[in-house]
Every structure is written in structure tokens, then in C-alpha cells.
Design an enzyme around this catalytic site. Structure first.
Site, short mmCIF file in Angstrom:
data_model
loop_
_atom_site.label_atom_id
_atom_site.label_comp_id
_atom_site.label_asym_id
_atom_site.label_seq_id
_atom_site.Cartn_x
_atom_site.Cartn_y
_atom_site.Cartn_z
N LYS A 198 0.72 -1.23 -0.08
CA LYS A 198 -0.02 0.02 0.10
C LYS A 198 0.91 1.37 0.20
CE LYS A 198 -1.80 2.61 2.98
NZ LYS A 198 -1.86 4.05 2.09
N GLY A 251 6.99 4.88 8.52
CA GLY A 251 6.11 6.04 8.58
C GLY A 251 6.16 6.71 9.94
N SER A 252 5.22 7.22 10.53
CA SER A 252 5.26 7.82 11.70
C SER A 252 5.36 7.03 12.86
CB SER A 252 4.07 8.82 12.14
OG SER A 252 2.90 7.86 11.75
N THR A 253 5.75 7.23 14.05
CA THR A 253 6.03 6.34 15.60
C THR A 253 4.74 6.02 15.83
OG1 THR A 253 8.09 6.99 15.83
CG2 THR A 253 7.02 6.22 17.68
N GLU A 254 3.90 7.10 15.69
CA GLU A 254 2.24 7.07 16.19
C GLU A 254 1.64 5.96 15.60
OE1 GLU A 254 0.44 10.42 14.98
OE2 GLU A 254 -1.26 9.99 15.80
N GLY A 256 3.17 3.47 13.63
CA GLY A 256 4.03 2.22 13.95
C GLY A 256 3.24 1.42 15.23
N GLU A 273 10.07 0.97 10.43
CA GLU A 273 11.13 1.93 10.28
C GLU A 273 10.48 3.35 10.46
OE1 GLU A 273 12.95 4.47 8.90
OE2 GLU A 273 13.14 3.50 7.04
N CYS A 307 13.77 10.55 7.50
CA CYS A 307 13.71 9.63 8.70
C CYS A 307 14.76 10.06 9.45
CB CYS A 307 13.04 8.63 8.63
SG CYS A 307 13.94 7.45 7.47
N GLU A 404 10.06 15.19 16.07
CA GLU A 404 10.51 15.07 14.70
C GLU A 404 9.69 16.17 13.97
OE1 GLU A 404 9.21 11.66 12.30
OE2 GLU A 404 11.56 11.72 11.57
P1 NAI Z 1 1.81 8.17 8.52
O1 NAI Z 1 2.63 7.28 9.55
O2 NAI Z 1 0.35 8.40 8.78
O3 NAI Z 1 1.63 7.43 7.13
C1 NAI Z 1 2.48 6.71 6.63
C2 NAI Z 1 1.98 5.32 5.82
O4 NAI Z 1 1.13 4.78 6.79
C3 NAI Z 1 1.08 5.84 4.80
O5 NAI Z 1 0.93 4.82 3.76
C4 NAI Z 1 -0.40 6.00 5.52
O6 NAI Z 1 -1.41 5.81 4.46
C5 NAI Z 1 -0.33 4.67 6.24
N1 NAI Z 1 -1.33 4.97 7.47
C6 NAI Z 1 -1.68 5.88 8.08
N2 NAI Z 1 -2.38 5.42 9.18
C7 NAI Z 1 -2.50 4.23 9.27
C8 NAI Z 1 -3.05 3.17 10.09
N3 NAI Z 1 -3.91 3.63 11.01
N4 NAI Z 1 -3.15 1.74 9.50
C9 NAI Z 1 -2.18 1.49 8.53
N5 NAI Z 1 -1.48 2.11 7.77
C10 NAI Z 1 -1.70 3.73 8.19
O7 NAI Z 1 2.56 9.40 8.44
P2 NAI Z 1 2.11 10.79 7.76
O8 NAI Z 1 0.85 11.32 8.54
O9 NAI Z 1 2.04 10.87 6.28
O10 NAI Z 1 3.22 11.67 8.48
C11 NAI Z 1 3.29 12.12 9.66
C12 NAI Z 1 4.88 12.11 10.21
O11 NAI Z 1 5.22 10.90 10.43
C13 NAI Z 1 5.59 13.11 9.44
O12 NAI Z 1 5.60 14.31 9.95
C14 NAI Z 1 7.03 12.57 9.77
O13 NAI Z 1 7.36 12.82 11.12
C15 NAI Z 1 6.63 10.79 10.06
N6 NAI Z 1 7.04 10.18 8.81
C16 NAI Z 1 8.10 9.42 9.04
C17 NAI Z 1 8.72 8.64 7.83
C18 NAI Z 1 9.85 7.95 7.84
O14 NAI Z 1 10.37 7.72 6.97
N7 NAI Z 1 10.08 7.22 8.90
C19 NAI Z 1 7.75 8.78 6.65
C20 NAI Z 1 6.43 9.64 6.57
C21 NAI Z 1 6.16 10.37 7.67
#
Ligand code: NAI
Ligand code: MG
Length: 501
Positions: A198, A251-254, A256, A273, A307, A404
Site C-alpha cells: 500500500k 512512517g510515523s512512530t504513532e 507504527g 522503520e 527519517c 520530529e
Molecule cells: P503516517 O505514518 O500516517 O503514514 C505513513 C503510511 O502509513 C502511509 O502509507 C499511510 O497511509 C499509512 N497509515 C496511516 N495510518 C495508518 C493506519 N492507522 N494503519 C495502517 N496504515 C496507516 O505518516 P504521515 O501522517 O504521512 O506523516 C506524519 C509524520 O510521520 C511526519 O511528519 C513524519 O514525522 C513521520 N514520517 C516518517 C517517515 C519515515 O520515513 N520514517 C515517513 C513519513 C512520515
């Protein structure tokens, strides 16, 4: 659609954006079951770039069924390791031959400079696939001498097999859309898993185009399924699905943490990650001609949306002013503009949401007493641009130092000696990366040993390679991607024991 791109820009890309993009399930391109689509935007203009099929629970159900069938019954598991490797290598060749097209797609959908997408994102993805293609024939078990004290005199032959874990669900972010797809797909396919991927809702396009190349390369149907959609719907359904054996998330720690909860139903394997707030430490004996530009690119690369960004800059006191002013000079010289403009060094942030988040952090920083040596504001009224920013007069208890930001904002703080800096550098819930700049190799390696981070760079930053494991200590994640360690995420060990006499 195709409204935000003129056909002169890149004919294949313009054509790709013409029609609503479908999802890949069981080797077929299909609409979502609901018929719904969602828009993806050009962050340089805020205009709609394309419409994309919106996957939800029912679509994930179909995709998991296809991946399950491809793993349990399909021809995929009967391929030799060499045949699997050749398919992955072929995908790498196809991707490489479409470099220009992917660079445009990535720049348009994510905002990043075309020059960076062409020079870094696409070649790194190609290299990752080649690296993983080479591993297929080297995934080996061991023969193990066993003693079994309660069967005296008996002889055994015992060995291990490393088998694919099964169906992998993979959820990726928007900061390196193609590269994150490669980091996930490469080791999963090398291990013999099947996948439901996804992509992030902000940047689904390059993964969908990659899906076309996956089919062109000749992967059997159902081995890779790609379902674009939102996190709370499609993503959550994938993470919770009882027939998915493993979930890999970046993605986000939250989120995760939500993934970990969702995985408890069937105790699927989980790798994560997550975020970072990586310390970048400059000692007074460093070569400042490389440390200053290095510290600037550590934070400003990819609009700060990394990240592993070097977002906490610690500088030894005697050189503090010189270094932060040097980094601020770099920041002021960065051309911020549309990713398609060849003069652009830094593009827009990915979304309105991300722009608001970063601007919110800037306001919080200023209200707590930080001051900007460069930048500090949103730029222009069109698109999601923000100025490269260097904040000083910052303290550890400030939100901008703790959290972050995921934008082009560095916080800089002075320190007195190595004894003092280590606990400060390690004082974070995160532990993804860290860097040290010094000419003293003894000090550099002592620091490297004691920094709580999955990656430590010495006199360099943001050096990533397909062969080098990458992942987080503490709340930056579980597991290591890239390198042969990535295969551990997608294989499991079976012990086999034969009585010989
Ligand atoms: P996010 O963690 O919400 O999104 C990342 C992925 O997770 C996307 O594909 C999203 O559709 C999916 N996702 C979101 N909620 C989900 C859920 N409940 N269950 C399963 N999948 C879900 O990150 P977002 O909102 O785009 O960015 C927020 C913050 O996260 C950023 O400001 C940054 O601090 C951090 N982040 C870290 C990344 C990294 O490379 N470690 C990459 C993107 C964001
Ligand atoms: Mg989110």
C-alpha cells in the site's frame, strides 16, 4: 486528468496521468470495488495531478486472497532461486531503462527536484533490486552438529532451512515513494514471499507505474499486488488481516504503534522503520569545509523529509558561531522552487498537511524563544514551500528540539566537550541515525560506539547503500532493512532433524 502537466514535459508521464490509475490485484489492473477514486496533488502548485483508485477493506481482501493463492498454490514457490533472481534483475533493468519517466513522476507527485529523483531515488531503487536479486541464490541454512544427551549413541543429521514467511503486507510513506517500494519489495521477493503493497495516499503514482514493470518483467500473477488508498482504511485493513503473515511499515512512530496493535490478532511478524531526531555532532577539530556543507545537506536534503535527517545540530562551543552561520549561509543560497525547474535545489513539502505541521513547529519554536538565523517561514502563496531554516537559542526542553519536524528545519546548540555531548545526543526517544565530524579517529569511533543509533556516520551524512543495514534503536523501529539483514524480515528458520542410527 493530466491537468497539471503539459505533454511536453514528458510524453509517457503525461499519458500515465491522463486516465484514473487503477490498482494491481492478481496481475490485473482493476478499479476499486466501491468505484471510488482519490486525487493526488502536485505539491508545487496544489493542483490535482491524477485520480487514483481508492482501495479499502474489500480491495485489500481481494489482494490478500491473490497473494495468498500465489504463495500457497501458484508457480512462484516452484521457481528456482536463480529464476527468482533473474526476474528481480529484469525488473531492475526495466526500471533503469525508464529512469527519466520515473524521475518526472516522482518529482511531480512528491515535489522533490527532478535532478535528485534522477540522480538518487531511481538509481538507488535499481541498485537495491540488483543487490537483492543476487541474494536469492545465497539464502542458506546450516548443518548443525547436535548432541541430544538423552539418546546416548544415536546419530542425527540436523540442518536448517530458511523459508519465506508467506504473504507480506507492506505500507510505505511518501518521502521516497519509489525507493521505499524498492526497499520493501526487493527483500520480500528475494526471499520468495508474495506481497500486498500500500503506497502512501500522497504519492501513489511511481509504485503503480512500478507495478506495470513488475508485470512486464514476468512475475506470476498475484505475487505483487498494489492497493493505493488511505491509511485508516486500506492500511489498517492490511495490518489487521488474519491471512497476512508479516507486516512491514515505514512512517510515523504513532502509526507504527497502531500497526503493532493491529498485528496482535494473528501475531503476524512486524518490522517498523519509524521517525527520528538524529543528532549531528561537530567537534572543533573537524574539517569545517566538509562539516558545514555536510550539516546543511544533512537537514535540507529531500526538503528535510528524511527519517534520518540531521535535525539536532550540536557544535563544540569555540566553532559554534562559525558553523551555524556557515549552515545559515547555505540555507540562504538554496533555490526553493518547483522540482521540475533545473535550477531548483529544494522543492515543496509533500502536502498542505505537512506544510501546516512544519509551520506549526516554527511558531512553537519562536514562541518558546528560538530565533532563526535563516528562513523561518512559509514561502509564497502557491504550493507547499517552506524556507530552509536554522534555529538557534534553542534548549533541550523545547518542542522543536524534542519532536520530529520532518521539514527543512535544524535546531543548533553548542556543547563543551565529548563527555557532555554523548548523554545530550542520546537523550531522545528516537535512535535512527547520528553523525560525528572530527579529525580524531579515536574520538570518532568512541562516539560511534556509544551513540544509541542504528546508523552512525563519521565525516559524512545520508550515505545509504543497498548493502548497508538501516533501521532504528529505541522508538525508531524494529528490524533492519537493506543489507542481508533485510532477508531476516522475510524468512523464517525451520530446523530439520533426521535420525541416522
Ligand atoms: P503516517 O505514518 O500516517 O503514514 C505513513 C503510511 O502509513 C502511509 O502509507 C499511510 O497511509 C499509512 N497509515 C496511516 N495510518 C495508518 C493506519 N492507522 N494503519 C495502517 N496504515 C496507516 O505518516 P504521515 O501522517 O504521512 O506523516 C506524519 C509524520 O510521520 C511526519 O511528519 C513524519 O514525522 C513521520 N514520517 C516518517 C517517515 C519515515 O520515513 N520514517 C515517513 C513519513 C512520515
Ligand atoms: Mg498520518
Amino acid at each position: 486528468m493530466g491537468i497539471a502537466v503539459s505533454p511536453q514535459i514528458h510524453p509517457q508521464v503525461a499519458e500515465f496521468l491522463e486516465k484514473p490509475r487503477q490498482m494491481l490485484i492478481n496481475g490485473k489492473w482493476v478499479n476499486s470495488i466501491s468505484g471510488k477514486t482519490f486525487p493526488t496533488y502536485n505539491p508545487a502548485t496544489g493542483e490535482i495531478l491524477a485520480q487514483v483508485a481508492e482501495g479499502d477493506r474489500e480491495d485489500i481482501e481481494q489482494a490478500v486472497k491473490a497473494a495468498r493463492r500465489a504463495f500457497d498454490q501458484g508457480p512462484w514457490r516452484r521457481l528456482t532461486a536463480s529464476e527468482r533472481g533473474r526476474l528481480i534483475w529484469k525488473l531492475a533493468d526495466l526500471l533503469e531503462s525508464h529512469t527519466e519517466e520515473f524521475a518526472y513522476l516522482e518529482s511531480l507527485d512528491n515535489g522533490k527536484p527532478l535532478t535528485i529523483a534522477r540522480g538518487a531515488d531511481v538509481p538507488l531503487a535499481v541498485d537495491l533490486f540488483r543487490y537483492m536479486a543476487g541474494w536469492t541464490t545465497k539464502i542458506e541454512g546450516n548443518t548443525i552438529p547436535i548432541s541430544v544427551p538423552y539418546t546416548p549413541g544415536a546419530k542425527y543429521l540436523a540442518y536448517t532451512l530458511r523459508e519465506p514467511v508467506g504473504v507480506a503486507g507492506q505500507i510505505i510513506p511518501w518521502n521516497f515513494p519509489l525507493l521505499m517500494a524498492a526497499w520493501k519489495l526487493g527483500p520480500a521477493l528475494a526471499s520468495g514471499c508474495t506481497v500486498v503493497l500500500k503506497p502512501a495516499e500522497q504519492t501513489p503514482l511511481s509504485a503503480l507505474r512500478l507495478g506495470e514493470l513488475i508485470m512486464e518483467a514476468g512475475f506470476p500473477e498475484g505475487v505483487v499486488n498494489i492497493v493505493p488508498g488511505y491509511g485508516e482504511t486500506a492500511g489498517a485493513a492490511l495490518a489487521a488481516h488474519p491471512k497476512v503473515d508479516k507486516i512491514a511499515f515505514t512512517g510515523s512512530t504513532e502509526v507504527g504503534k497502531l500497526i503493532v496493535h493491529a498485528a496482535t490478532g494473528n501475531l503476524k511478524k512486524v518490522s517498523l522503520e519509524l521517525g527520528g531526531k538524529s543528532p549531528n555532532v561537530v567537534f572543533k577539530d573537524a574539517d569545517l569545509d566538509s562539516a558545514i556543507p555536510g550539516a546543511a545537506s544533512a537537514i535540507f536534503f529531500n526538503q528535510g523529509q528524511c527519517c534520518c535527517a540531521g535535525s539536532r545540530l550540536y557544535v563544540e562551543k569555540p566553532i559554534f558561531d562559525r558553523v551555524v552561520e556557515g549552515v545559515a549561509d547555505h540555507a540562504k543560497k538554496i533555490n526553493v522552487g518547483s522540482g521540475l525547474d533545473p535550477e531548483t535545489h529544494m522543492g515543496p513539502l509533500v502536502s498542505q498537511e505537512q506544510l501546516s505541521r512544519v509551520c506549526g513547529y516554527l511558531e512553537a519554536g519562536f514562541s518558546e524563544g528560538a530565533t532563526a538565523l535563516a528562513g523561518g517561514h512559509k514561502k509564497g502563496n502557491k504550493g507547499y514551500f517552506v524556507e530552509p531554516t536554522v534555529l538557534v537559542n534553542t534548549r533541550e526542553d523545547m518542542k522543536v528540539v524534542q519532536e520530529e519536524i520532518f521539514g527543512p528545519v535544524v535546531v543548533a546548540m553548542p556543547f563543551d566537550d565529548p563527555e557532555e555531548i554523548l548523554p545530550r545526543a542520546n537523550d531522545s526517544d528516537y535512535g535512527l541515525a547520528a553523525a560525528v565530524w572530527t579529525r580524531d579517529i579515536g574520538k570518532a569511533h568512541r562516539m560511534a560506539e556509544h551513540l544509541h543509533a542504528g546508523t552512525v556516520w563519521i565525516n559524512c551524512y545520508n550515505i545509504l547503500d543497498a548493502a548497508l543495514p538501516f533501521g532504528g534503536y529505541k522508538q525508531s523501529g524494529w528490524g533492519r532493512e537493506m543489507g542481508h539483514e533485510a532477508l531476516n524480515l522475510y524468512t523464517q528458520t525451520k530446523a530439520i532433524c533426521t535420525r541416522l542410527s
